[in-house]
Design a protein around this motif. Structure first.
Motif, PDB file in Angstrom:
ATOM      1  N   TYR A  43       8.072   3.928   0.653  1.00 44.13           N
ATOM      2  CA  TYR A  43       7.590   5.156   0.014  1.00 44.13           C
ATOM      3  C   TYR A  43       7.031   6.113   1.066  1.00 44.13           C
ATOM      4  N   VAL A  90       2.358  -5.493  -0.936  1.00 42.42           N
ATOM      5  CA  VAL A  90       2.301  -4.066  -0.608  1.00 42.42           C
ATOM      6  C   VAL A  90       1.787  -3.938   0.829  1.00 42.42           C
ATOM      7  N   VAL A  94       8.028   1.331 -11.115  1.00 38.38           N
ATOM      8  CA  VAL A  94       7.463   2.562 -10.540  1.00 38.38           C
ATOM      9  C   VAL A  94       8.238   3.788 -11.031  1.00 38.38           C
ATOM     10  N   ILE A 109       1.340   8.244  -2.529  1.00 39.21           N
ATOM     11  CA  ILE A 109       0.597   7.088  -3.036  1.00 39.21           C
ATOM     12  C   ILE A 109      -0.883   7.461  -3.126  1.00 39.21           C
ATOM     13  N   CYS A 131       6.910  -3.623  -1.074  1.00 36.84           N
ATOM     14  CA  CYS A 131       6.979  -2.194  -0.796  1.00 36.84           C
ATOM     15  C   CYS A 131       6.158  -1.857   0.437  1.00 36.84           C
ATOM     16  N   LEU A 151       1.247  -0.162  -7.690  1.00 31.18           N
ATOM     17  CA  LEU A 151       2.220  -0.777  -6.776  1.00 31.18           C
ATOM     18  C   LEU A 151       2.047  -2.287  -6.754  1.00 31.18           C
TER      19      LEU A 151
END
Length: 494
Positions: free
Chosen positions: A63, A131, A444, A115, A36, A124
């Motif tokens: 995101y 990440v 998520v 976030i 992500c 995450l």
């Protein structure tokens, strides 16, 4: 983006960084990695693009805290620059490239997700093999002087956000009732701000400047803008294209003190060509008699702008009510050293200038996202090695939060490719363990659902995009940006 492979081959010559056969090697992995990216600006999208291109099984989720993507490509480019080239890439081409990435069947965009609030970095990390933090520099550097918080003093970042439709700045309501404005800083953003303040309304009406800011600028009393720098003409940070635009801006004339530029012709003989050409343009404008057409235009101009050098802000001066800014006190400086390394040293002399609008354009800064993530507050970056966050395996960073708020889009592109390459190497060498199955967004999704958060998909964004373009068409503009996130969410509510 046809040249990106050339950049990659040039930058990564070591055995680990050679890409020949790399994709084939990685695609034989039993399980595809779930990755992500936090942030949907250039750093985030370029990181995703490189990962998807060079790992055939990688799945990348992006995101973004806003419902809408693209970061500073949407909110940082001046509205009168729809055709602007960011380095060698046009904005519309950059957005088209990012859109192609988002349309990949191995990529997903989730907007309206903050976030650190809606989902934590730790959560995450449990959902993804890697990440990547690419959330940019979402704050501005402060001046650190008395009076900085008086009415009439704004950061250039907030002002740019206001006229570009950044939701957090939609209620800024800058006071434009003063005839004189001062921009502290001499970079491209400072020139953007000055140009928008002084541009003819018929020019701005054809851009995607927001309806509210256009109305405010239509009532503006600003007739003169000073751009102030601590150092001299050889240290300005703007580029020749932006300077030429200011010199040629309809209805305005430049105020350049010949004393600032006398003798510079000899000094610049050995400086790099871009700096030489930029300085030559300033010298020509300050010292040479303008042509007949230009002289006529300047003589009839109703607005003006100028460069003030060797001035460092000491204090914003309050008006009689103690609330409003009425001017600024500055230290007169001299330079020690030369070129880019020259330092501004106070001479002891002080100067005051009356102005009711002060815009600070001294740079952006990143903020820590989570107390558990290493962060260097002095440098405003996440400590890292080639994008690997120090002391946090599986955590990476790219863009301004990695290296600081400097460089143009090609700098960010190469920097993001570097970080993505570090992720690919860690997948290849087993640093990232793919034997541990990760659920990615499926994990998520349930967290967001339990917290009442409704993510916005890329197809949702395309509905917002279409609505903005349609509204713009009615007003004779490329688009009318929607500035209220709630209105955006209503457009895509299911």
């Amino acid at each position: 983006m046809g040249s990106s492979r050339g950049h990659i081959c040039w930058k990564w010559g070591s055995p680990l960084r050679r890409l020949t056969g790399f994709s084939r090697l990685l695609s034989t992995a039993a399980l595809g990695p779930q990755i992500c990216v936090v942030g949907s600006g250039p750093a985030g999208f370029y990181t995703a693009q490189h990962l998807l291109k060079h790992h055939r099984l990688a799945r990348v989720d992006i995101y973004e805290k806003l419902p809408v993507p693209f970061g500073l490509v949407r909110f940082g480019v001046a509205p009168d620059h729809p055709e602007v080239k960011v380095s060698t890439y046009r904005v519309e081409n950059v957005i088209n490239t990012f859109t192609q990435t988002a349309h990949s069947d191995r990529c997903a965009y989730y907007g309206n997700v903050t976030i650190g609030k809606d989902v934590t970095v730790k959560e995450l990390q449990r959902a993804y093999h890697a990440v990547v933090l690419s959330y940019g520099a979402e704050d501005n550097r402060i001046l650190g002087i008395p009076g900085e918080n008086l009415l009439g003093v704004y950061s250039a970042r907030a002002f740019v956000g206001w006229y570009n439709g950044l939701p957090e700045n939609r209620d800024l309501k800058p006071d434009l009732s003063s005839e004189t404005a001062m921009v502290l800083g001499q970079g491209n953003v400072a020139l953007d701000v000055a140009r928008v303040l002084l541009s003819p309304l018929d020019v701005l009406r054809k851009t995607d400047i927001t309806e509210g800011s256009l109305a405010a600028i239509a009532c503006s009393k600003v007739k003169r803008v000073w751009l102030v720098g601590r150092r001299g003409p050889l240290q300005v940070a703007f580029t020749i294209k932006e300077l030429r635009e200011m010199i040629n801006l309809p209805g305005t004339r430049p105020l350049l003190d010949p004393a600032d530029f006398t003798g510079l012709g000899d000094v610049i003989k050995d400086v790099p060509r871009p700096r030489k050409r930029l300085t030559e343009l300033m010298v020509k404008s300050a010292l040479e008699k303008p042509g007949e057409k230009e002289a006529s235009r300047w003589a009839s101009a109703t607005k003006e702008w100028g460069l003030k050098f060797r001035r460092s802000p000491l204090e914003v001066l309050p008006a009689a009510d103690g609330k409003q800014a009425r001017g600024i006190r500055m230290a007169v400086t001299r330079l020690e050293g030369s070129g880019e390394s020259a330092r501004a040293v106070p001479t002891g002399e002080v100067e005051e200038l009356e102005c009711g609008l002060i815009l600070s354009s001294i740079g952006y800064r990143s903020l820590p996202l989570d107390s558990l993530i290493p962060f260097d507050p002095k440098l405003g970056i996440i400590p890292n090695s080639l994008g690997r966050v120090q002391g946090a395996p599986g955590l990476y960073c790219s863009g301004w939060v990695k290296r600081g708020p400097t460089g143009v889009i090609i700098t960010t592109m190469n920097d993001s490719f570097d970080t993505a390459q570090s992720v690919l190497e860690d997948l290849q060498t087993g640093v990232l363990n793919l034997s541990n199955s990760k659920e990615g967004f499926e994990s998520v999704r349930s967290i967001l659902h339990s917290r009442g958060v409704h993510p916005v998909t890329f197809s949702d964004w395309e509905k917002i995009d279409a609505a903005e373009v349609a509204r713009g068409k009615l007003a004779g503009k490329p688009r009318e940006k929607i500035v209220d996130p709630q209105e955006m969410l209503q457009l895509v509510s299911h």
